[in-house]
Design a protein around this motif. Structure first.
Motif, PDB file in Angstrom:
ATOM      1  N   LEU A  58      -2.389   0.158  -4.222  1.00 57.37           N
ATOM      2  CA  LEU A  58      -3.219   1.122  -4.458  1.00 57.37           C
ATOM      3  C   LEU A  58      -4.553   1.098  -3.484  1.00 57.37           C
ATOM      4  O   LEU A  58      -5.064   2.353  -3.339  1.00 57.37           O
ATOM      5  N   MET A  59      -4.957   0.049  -3.286  1.00 55.18           N
ATOM      6  CA  MET A  59      -6.293   0.041  -2.305  1.00 55.18           C
ATOM      7  C   MET A  59      -5.774   0.347  -0.814  1.00 55.18           C
ATOM      8  O   MET A  59      -6.844   0.462  -0.026  1.00 55.18           O
ATOM      9  N   LYS A  60      -4.497   0.292  -0.507  1.00 58.85           N
ATOM     10  CA  LYS A  60      -4.334   0.936   0.885  1.00 58.85           C
ATOM     11  C   LYS A  60      -4.554  -0.312   1.749  1.00 58.85           C
ATOM     12  O   LYS A  60      -4.862   0.141   2.963  1.00 58.85           O
ATOM     13  N   GLN A  61      -4.550  -1.695   1.444  1.00 60.64           N
ATOM     14  CA  GLN A  61      -4.862  -2.533   2.247  1.00 60.64           C
ATOM     15  C   GLN A  61      -3.742  -2.909   3.140  1.00 60.64           C
ATOM     16  O   GLN A  61      -2.753  -3.240   2.488  1.00 60.64           O
ATOM     17  N   PRO A  62      -3.930  -2.653   4.436  1.00 60.41           N
ATOM     18  CA  PRO A  62      -2.826  -3.019   5.395  1.00 60.41           C
ATOM     19  C   PRO A  62      -2.422  -4.639   5.044  1.00 60.41           C
ATOM     20  O   PRO A  62      -3.303  -5.448   5.145  1.00 60.41           O
ATOM     21  N   GLY A  63      -0.984  -4.958   5.534  1.00 55.57           N
ATOM     22  CA  GLY A  63      -0.904  -6.552   5.585  1.00 55.57           C
ATOM     23  C   GLY A  63       0.328  -6.738   4.472  1.00 55.57           C
ATOM     24  O   GLY A  63       1.093  -5.753   3.948  1.00 55.57           O
ATOM     25  N   ASN A  64       0.614  -8.117   3.958  1.00 53.50           N
ATOM     26  CA  ASN A  64       1.611  -8.413   3.258  1.00 53.50           C
ATOM     27  C   ASN A  64       1.152  -8.978   1.910  1.00 53.50           C
ATOM     28  O   ASN A  64      -0.045  -9.654   1.721  1.00 53.50           O
ATOM     29  N   PHE A  65       2.235  -9.053   1.092  1.00 57.81           N
ATOM     30  CA  PHE A  65       1.803  -9.583  -0.273  1.00 57.81           C
ATOM     31  C   PHE A  65       2.930 -10.463  -0.565  1.00 57.81           C
ATOM     32  O   PHE A  65       3.950  -9.927  -0.933  1.00 57.81           O
ATOM     33  N   THR A  66       2.519 -11.648  -0.869  1.00 62.90           N
ATOM     34  CA  THR A  66       3.586 -12.531  -1.416  1.00 62.90           C
ATOM     35  C   THR A  66       3.241 -13.495  -2.693  1.00 62.90           C
ATOM     36  O   THR A  66       2.375 -13.855  -2.585  1.00 62.90           O
TER      37      THR A  66
END
Length: 85
Positions: A58-66
């Motif tokens: 939702l925050m449109k933060q670029p990157g990965n989420f693990t």
């Protein structure tokens, strides 16, 4: 300036601090990050993971989420395999 002692700022200095904070936040927002977080192997942890992933996107933060699940062998055997795909 002594540690713990309040510092008075005039309006110009306050505006500069706000502007610098804004630049730091905006610059950081453009940098890709890799967020990794630990959870258990229960339904509550599943919902926490869904909520965290939703907020991250939702925050449109670029990157990965693990999500890293910390399970005993018995918990892993009982965990719904379809949720791992």
């Amino acid at each position: 300036v002594e540690l713990g002692r309040p510092v008075r700022m005039n309006a110009a200095a306050g505006s500069l601090v706000v502007a610098l904070a804004w630049v730091i936040v905006m610059t950081a927002a453009l940098q890709p990050v890799h967020v990794a977080f630990l959870t258990g192997c229960d339904w509550y942890s599943d919902w926490q993971a869904v909520g965290n992933a939703f907020s991250f996107r939702l925050m449109k933060q670029p990157g990965n989420f693990t999500r890293v699940m910390c399970c005993t062998p018995a918990e892993k055997a009982k965990y719904n395999k379809a949720l791992l795909e």
